[in-house]
Motif scaffolding. Structure first.
Motif, PDB file in Angstrom:
ATOM      1  N   TYR A 110       0.604  -1.385  -0.020  1.00  0.00           N
ATOM      2  CA  TYR A 110       0.062   0.260  -0.040  1.00  0.00           C
ATOM      3  C   TYR A 110       0.743   1.264  -0.073  1.00  0.00           C
ATOM      4  O   TYR A 110       0.518   2.290  -0.856  1.00  0.00           O
ATOM      5  N   LYS A 165     -10.921  -1.116  -9.846  1.00  0.00           N
ATOM      6  CA  LYS A 165     -10.428  -0.737 -11.018  1.00  0.00           C
ATOM      7  C   LYS A 165      -9.864   0.740 -11.030  1.00  0.00           C
ATOM      8  O   LYS A 165     -10.315   1.649 -10.680  1.00  0.00           O
ATOM      9  N   LEU A 166      -8.421   0.766 -11.469  1.00  0.00           N
ATOM     10  CA  LEU A 166      -7.709   1.980 -11.510  1.00  0.00           C
ATOM     11  C   LEU A 166      -7.913   2.489 -13.041  1.00  0.00           C
ATOM     12  O   LEU A 166      -7.637   1.654 -13.974  1.00  0.00           O
ATOM     13  N   VAL A 167      -7.756   3.798 -13.032  1.00  0.00           N
ATOM     14  CA  VAL A 167      -7.777   4.268 -14.372  1.00  0.00           C
ATOM     15  C   VAL A 167      -6.468   5.272 -14.684  1.00  0.00           C
ATOM     16  O   VAL A 167      -5.763   5.876 -13.616  1.00  0.00           O
ATOM     17  N   ASP A 212       2.596   6.009  -5.578  1.00  0.00           N
ATOM     18  CA  ASP A 212       2.598   4.818  -6.394  1.00  0.00           C
ATOM     19  C   ASP A 212       1.302   4.242  -6.377  1.00  0.00           C
ATOM     20  O   ASP A 212       0.843   3.802  -7.424  1.00  0.00           O
ATOM     21  N   PHE A 213       0.298   4.109  -5.406  1.00  0.00           N
ATOM     22  CA  PHE A 213      -1.058   3.644  -5.057  1.00  0.00           C
ATOM     23  C   PHE A 213      -2.017   4.350  -4.441  1.00  0.00           C
ATOM     24  O   PHE A 213      -3.020   4.510  -4.944  1.00  0.00           O
ATOM     25  N   GLU A 214      -1.576   4.825  -3.349  1.00  0.00           N
ATOM     26  CA  GLU A 214      -2.400   5.667  -2.478  1.00  0.00           C
ATOM     27  C   GLU A 214      -2.995   6.631  -3.476  1.00  0.00           C
ATOM     28  O   GLU A 214      -4.280   7.199  -3.284  1.00  0.00           O
ATOM     29  N   GLN A 257      -3.247   7.100  -6.684  1.00  0.00           N
ATOM     30  CA  GLN A 257      -3.821   6.435  -8.127  1.00  0.00           C
ATOM     31  C   GLN A 257      -5.273   6.690  -7.941  1.00  0.00           C
ATOM     32  O   GLN A 257      -5.889   6.445  -6.889  1.00  0.00           O
ATOM     33  N   LYS A 258      -5.839   6.811  -9.186  1.00  0.00           N
ATOM     34  CA  LYS A 258      -7.208   7.266  -9.179  1.00  0.00           C
ATOM     35  C   LYS A 258      -8.074   5.920  -9.532  1.00  0.00           C
ATOM     36  O   LYS A 258      -7.726   5.172 -10.647  1.00  0.00           O
ATOM     37  N   LEU A 259      -9.012   5.475  -8.882  1.00  0.00           N
ATOM     38  CA  LEU A 259      -9.933   4.616  -8.874  1.00  0.00           C
ATOM     39  C   LEU A 259     -11.062   5.112  -9.808  1.00  0.00           C
ATOM     40  O   LEU A 259     -11.605   6.215  -9.455  1.00  0.00           O
ATOM     41  N   LEU A 292      -7.180   6.310  -4.643  1.00  0.00           N
ATOM     42  CA  LEU A 292      -7.528   5.066  -3.850  1.00  0.00           C
ATOM     43  C   LEU A 292      -7.321   5.433  -2.387  1.00  0.00           C
ATOM     44  O   LEU A 292      -8.430   4.725  -1.729  1.00  0.00           O
TER      45      LEU A 292
END
Lengths: 285, 285
Positions: free
Chosen positions: A122, A157-159, B152-154, B156-158, B179
């Motif tokens: 994460y 889902k990530l975009v 990197d993830f937090e 990022q767009k869902l 996210l």
């Protein structure tokens, strides 16, 4: 342990079985309770009974931490007891900012002699990198887990905006991927397939083909066979590669095969059944 | 500890300071090294020197695990030494499938007497729920962390398909959220604002307003002030609510304020400076 050594063990033994030591002191056979360290005595007997049919042991740190200092002592003794021919996994799901992850890496790779640790992705790159700094040690990143909660975030889902050039014209389009796919794609660039593996739950069999498209050469640690219901055949057919590329874990199905005095023999019988089935799949690669 | 008790401590002391005990034995003042347990001696002196100006202590488990059994013993003694008036946080970033998370909850809430534990959300609801089962204990879920890897993830767009009904016509449109926003929205339904908090890094000040729209009433544990550079004023102005709703952590800036024999006095001076500034912001709510 290097990838070559691990693959060598797998093909010599005709097994890619990992035995999970999720040892819960409250359900140990009664005859072990008089020992000074019943958890270690249990693990020792499980290891003795299974070591020739498995290639790895996975110690679930939670079960040891739950016992406090005594549990941490059982954990230390257990890691030291596992033969050096076996791949030793700390199933610890750690991950924090860089200077803290460095301390976790020290805990499991220096203070304890694990070959690998499971890590939660994460917090991103700097939370994982410190684990990758150790030669011949492995970081096993959570990809797609076996539990129901994987739907909450991992399977969302990530975009991404993707720009392409088509006959001189810039075209922007949105591509969507599951979060776990983005985790695989992104984190596979942080290390290599010689020091990074992924946790992929056996209960997610329908995803194994698209996973192999993203990470064709990484080893996968696959929990969820046995008590959680995943199919060994299905995941082996879908995800096995030339040097196997799989470690399949079973914990409760093996270590609690019997809760009586014959627990070690019963564990061995179940482990042998896995090994026998694995031999068939290995002969196909 | 209940929310009411925590808020009472905050307003009595005019402080929402959490002191982070990221105690690294390799950089302790020389005069402590002859003690049997230098880490505990260090923590004890830090606690004695800061307890009247802070309301919480956060123990970063990595630093203790790195020392093996000895480190786990220092951790146990430290938790026991913290006064019961103070909110005790295990900064452990745990999280696993349900039966394993239950063992982690047991480790930190039963075997050790922590009031709260930090938890990684990646594996979803069943990995977090076991922590929420303990009355008067708190689960502090990672929301948006202070480190660079949060991108990197937090961050990022869902994407979510959202269906609405407009004058009898179904309209489907895609909504995107980070996210971490989805983590806040989804996980805030698993518990309540009486047993769930969120980790939000102080270095992410521009996000605090949108965070308060999603979770207007939850307490936030805010690391990243001090050594990591976040602004106490900015996050207090943006995120403080009626009963404060903030615990701001400083670790290295306090405990390593001096590396000499005067480390405890130096820690106290820095902690007092935080408290003084916090008093100003508290007087505005």
């Amino acid at each position: 342990m290097t990838r070559k050594q691990l693959a060598h063990e797998i093909f010599s033994k005709q097994s890619y079985l990992c035995v999970g030591l999720d040892t819960d002191p409250s359900i140990l056979p009664a005859h072990l309770r008089s020992f000074e360290d019943p958890v270690f005595e249990f693990n020792k007997r499980i290891i003795d009974a299974t070591k020739d049919v498995c290639v790895a042991y996975k110690i679930n740190t939670a079960f040891y931490e739950a016992q406090g200092l005594k549990g941490w002592a059982s954990l230390e003794k257990t890691v030291d007891y596992i033969p050096s021919t076996h791949f030793k996994i700390a199933d610890a799901k750690r991950g924090d900012i860089g200077n803290t992850s460095s301390q976790y890496a020290k805990a499991f790779f220096e203070t304890l002699s694990f070959d690998a640790i499971t890590v939660a992705p994460y917090m991103g790159e700097d939370s994982v990198k410190p684990f990758l700094a150790y030669p011949d040690k492995w970081t096993i990143i959570l990809g797609l887990t076996s539990n129901h909660g994987s739907r909450d975030f991992e399977l969302q889902k990530l975009v991404k905006h993707k720009e392409t050039l088509d006959e001189g014209i810039h075209i922007t389009r949105d591509e969507t991927h599951y979060l776990y796919e983005t985790v695989l794609t992104t984190s596979s660039l942080w290390g290599t397939d010689q020091n990074t593996m992924y946790v992929i739950g056996a209960t997610q069999a329908e995803e194994f083909e698209s996973i192999r498209k993203i990470i064709p050469n990484h080893f996968l640690l696959v929990p969820g066979v046995g008590a959680q219901g995943g199919s060994l055949r299905e995941i082996s057919e879908k995800a096995m590669i030339a040097d196997c590329g799989l470690l399949v874990n079973a914990s409760r199905a093996i270590i609690y095969a019997s809760k009586g005095e014959d627990f070690a023999e019963a564990a061995r019988i179940v482990a042998q059944q896995y090994r026998e089935e694995m031999g068939v799949y290995l002969s196909n690669v």
